[in-house]
Design a protein around this motif. Structure first.
Motif, PDB file in Angstrom:
ATOM      1  N   PRO A 210       0.803  -1.225   0.000  1.00  0.00           N
ATOM      2  CA  PRO A 210       0.000   0.000   0.000  1.00  0.00           C
ATOM      3  C   PRO A 210       0.840   1.281   0.000  1.00  0.00           C
ATOM      4  O   PRO A 210       0.376   2.320  -0.454  1.00  0.00           O
ATOM      5  CB  PRO A 210      -0.831  -0.095   1.281  1.00  0.00           C
ATOM      6  N   LYS A 211       2.090   1.179   0.477  1.00  0.00           N
ATOM      7  CA  LYS A 211       2.965   2.369   0.444  1.00  0.00           C
ATOM      8  C   LYS A 211       3.253   2.771  -1.003  1.00  0.00           C
ATOM      9  O   LYS A 211       3.344   3.945  -1.332  1.00  0.00           O
ATOM     10  CB  LYS A 211       4.287   2.075   1.159  1.00  0.00           C
ATOM     11  N   LYS A 216       1.572   6.553  -5.565  1.00  0.00           N
ATOM     12  CA  LYS A 216       0.931   6.776  -6.877  1.00  0.00           C
ATOM     13  C   LYS A 216      -0.216   7.766  -6.754  1.00  0.00           C
ATOM     14  O   LYS A 216      -0.406   8.621  -7.610  1.00  0.00           O
ATOM     15  CB  LYS A 216       0.428   5.450  -7.452  1.00  0.00           C
ATOM     16  N   PHE A 217      -1.002   7.634  -5.673  1.00  0.00           N
ATOM     17  CA  PHE A 217      -2.093   8.602  -5.477  1.00  0.00           C
ATOM     18  C   PHE A 217      -1.503  10.006  -5.332  1.00  0.00           C
ATOM     19  O   PHE A 217      -2.014  10.969  -5.884  1.00  0.00           O
ATOM     20  CB  PHE A 217      -2.916   8.260  -4.232  1.00  0.00           C
ATOM     21  N   LYS A 218      -0.401  10.086  -4.571  1.00  0.00           N
ATOM     22  CA  LYS A 218       0.161  11.413  -4.294  1.00  0.00           C
ATOM     23  C   LYS A 218       0.766  12.053  -5.533  1.00  0.00           C
ATOM     24  O   LYS A 218       0.817  13.274  -5.636  1.00  0.00           O
ATOM     25  CB  LYS A 218       1.169  11.329  -3.145  1.00  0.00           C
ATOM     26  N   SER A 219       1.220  11.217  -6.508  1.00  0.00           N
ATOM     27  CA  SER A 219       1.768  11.840  -7.720  1.00  0.00           C
ATOM     28  C   SER A 219       0.794  11.742  -8.900  1.00  0.00           C
ATOM     29  O   SER A 219       1.186  11.883 -10.050  1.00  0.00           O
ATOM     30  CB  SER A 219       3.122  11.220  -8.060  1.00  0.00           C
ATOM     31  N   LEU A 272      -7.059  10.179   0.247  1.00  0.00           N
ATOM     32  CA  LEU A 272      -7.360   9.048  -0.634  1.00  0.00           C
ATOM     33  C   LEU A 272      -6.392   7.891  -0.373  1.00  0.00           C
ATOM     34  O   LEU A 272      -6.803   6.723  -0.281  1.00  0.00           O
ATOM     35  CB  LEU A 272      -7.253   9.539  -2.090  1.00  0.00           C
ATOM     36  N   ALA A 273      -5.119   8.219  -0.237  1.00  0.00           N
ATOM     37  CA  ALA A 273      -4.102   7.195   0.024  1.00  0.00           C
ATOM     38  C   ALA A 273      -4.419   6.474   1.339  1.00  0.00           C
ATOM     39  O   ALA A 273      -4.300   5.250   1.432  1.00  0.00           O
ATOM     40  CB  ALA A 273      -2.712   7.834   0.077  1.00  0.00           C
ATOM     41  N   LEU A 281      -5.616  -3.307   3.045  1.00  0.00           N
ATOM     42  CA  LEU A 281      -4.856  -4.202   3.922  1.00  0.00           C
ATOM     43  C   LEU A 281      -5.653  -5.454   4.307  1.00  0.00           C
ATOM     44  O   LEU A 281      -5.162  -6.575   4.136  1.00  0.00           O
ATOM     45  CB  LEU A 281      -4.343  -3.451   5.158  1.00  0.00           C
ATOM     46  N   PRO A 282      -6.881  -5.298   4.810  1.00  0.00           N
ATOM     47  CA  PRO A 282      -7.660  -6.520   5.109  1.00  0.00           C
ATOM     48  C   PRO A 282      -7.961  -7.352   3.860  1.00  0.00           C
ATOM     49  O   PRO A 282      -7.990  -8.585   3.925  1.00  0.00           O
ATOM     50  CB  PRO A 282      -8.957  -5.989   5.736  1.00  0.00           C
ATOM     51  N   PHE A 283      -8.149  -6.669   2.719  1.00  0.00           N
ATOM     52  CA  PHE A 283      -8.373  -7.412   1.464  1.00  0.00           C
ATOM     53  C   PHE A 283      -7.156  -8.291   1.171  1.00  0.00           C
ATOM     54  O   PHE A 283      -7.292  -9.471   0.821  1.00  0.00           O
ATOM     55  CB  PHE A 283      -8.633  -6.428   0.302  1.00  0.00           C
TER      56      PHE A 283
END
Ligand code: ATP
Ligand code: MG
Length: 329
Positions: A210-211, A216-219, A272-273, A281-283
């Motif tokens: 997820p990091k 990717k969301f941030k850029s 969003l991130a 994470l649970p997925f």
């Protein structure tokens, strides 16, 4: 209900989940639902055998991780049900060449790689998809917007068969939720997020750390403005982020625009991130438990194939009879 997903890469992306799989999970409750991993479709482009086998397992595990329940739906692998290829051939013979050539997804995909590198299978894949749907007499097909034209073609072919022979097939409708029908590539917001066509930075893969996705969301590509507003035409990037936020948080786009008033794009991206990480994470954990238990996965798929074949073989037998094939004695 009938729908499918290709095992063309190990991980699904956020568009697959929000545009299709999430609806599958909801729809299994009230409907007789058939969902499959479409490996026959995957070989329309070149596949390494060991990777394809592994990706098929990973795809099934993700569907279970997302919440499909083999007690509530029929979950199977397409190649385990030979009737798909069999009815696919019949449908090939009922479809006009020009009609198939009008499919925009084929035109897009083949124009990128040239006709000599494009398989005939890629050309006829929408016709196999017609067979996938009609075998189960599906009323509705939960998919993303990119599949609308293929479901329309399915309707035409179902009607054609019914008129030419005798009423045989249910004429299916596309089931497309507008808000999530087309999740865009984060780097090229004019294009849909795609397993095969997105650049790695534009693609949010569900099984990535997820990091990596947070970065990717941030850029994500937006525009030179700073005000968070919803405008599908002039602010495609921001509108895409707002739609994703809305789908994950359950807040309406209007509420979000009010919430981000006076804040910049960075605030939207950061939130969003976080939201995505919280969901994914649970997925990932659930997916991993299924991957760690291959015997259980095989059991689920064996059961699914059996249930699917029961329905599919009945439809195919009727079709063969209507066409005039001599029954084997
Ligand atoms: P490819 O690019 O190789 O075709 P894909 O990303 O389109 O891969 P598929 O397995 O073809 O993935 O599609 C599975 C389901 O996900 C389909 O119902 C499709 O409509 C839906 N879908 C795919 N991409 C998106 C997207 N960006 N937004 C919403 N739904 C999507
Ligand atoms: Mg696709």
């Amino acid at each position: 209900m009938l729908s499918g997903i290709q095992p063309t890469s190990g991980s699904f992306h956020l568009g697959n989940y929000l545009g299709a799989v999430r609806q599958w999970v909801d729809l299994q409750e009230q409907n007789d639902a058939f969902y499959m991993v479409v490996d026959l479709h995957a070989i329309t482009v070149e596949q390494d055998p060991a990777t394809l086998r592994e990706n098929t397992r990973v795809s099934v595990a993700q569907l279970l991780g997302a919440g499909l329940d083999p007690e509530r739906c029929t979950l199977f692998v397409q190649s385990h049900v030979p009737e798909h290829a069999q009815l696919g051939w019949v449908m090939n013979c009922l479809t006009g060449f020009g009609e198939a050539a009008r499919m925009t997804q084929f035109k897009d995909k083949s124009s990128k790689q040239g006709t000599d590198r494009t398989s005939v299978g890629l050309f006829t894949y929408p016709i196999l998809q017609i067979a996938d749907i009609l075998l189960y007499q599906a009323d509705a097909v939960p998919v993303g917007e990119d599949q609308r034209q293929h479901v329309e073609l399915t309707r035409d072919l179902a009607e054609r068969f019914n008129t030419r022979y005798a009423p045989t097939f249910t004429v299916p409708k596309p089931y497309i939720l507008k808000a999530t029908a087309k999740i865009q590539d984060l780097q090229d917001p004019s294009a849909k997020m795609s397993k095969s066509a997105s650049s790695p930075k534009g693609l949010v893969s569900l099984l990535d750390d997820p990091k990596v996705s947070a970065k990717k969301f941030k850029s994500a590509v937006t525009d030179t403005d700073t005000v968070v507003t919803y405008d599908e035409e002039n602010k495609v990037g921001v509108s895409n982020l707002l739609r994703i936020h809305s789908a994950l948080s359950g807040q309406s786009v209007e509420q979000l625009v009010a919430h981000f008033e006076g804040k910049m794009y960075g605030a939207l991206k950061t939130e969003l991130a976080e939201l995505f990480t919280e969901w994914v994470l649970p997925f990932q954990e659930r997916t991993k438990t299924y991957l760690d238990d291959p015997a259980e996965l095989d059991r689920v798929l064996g059961l699914g194939a059996e249930k699917a074949r029961e329905v599919a073989s009945r439809t195919l037998a009727t079709v063969y009879d209507r066409i005039g094939f001599l029954a084997p004695k």
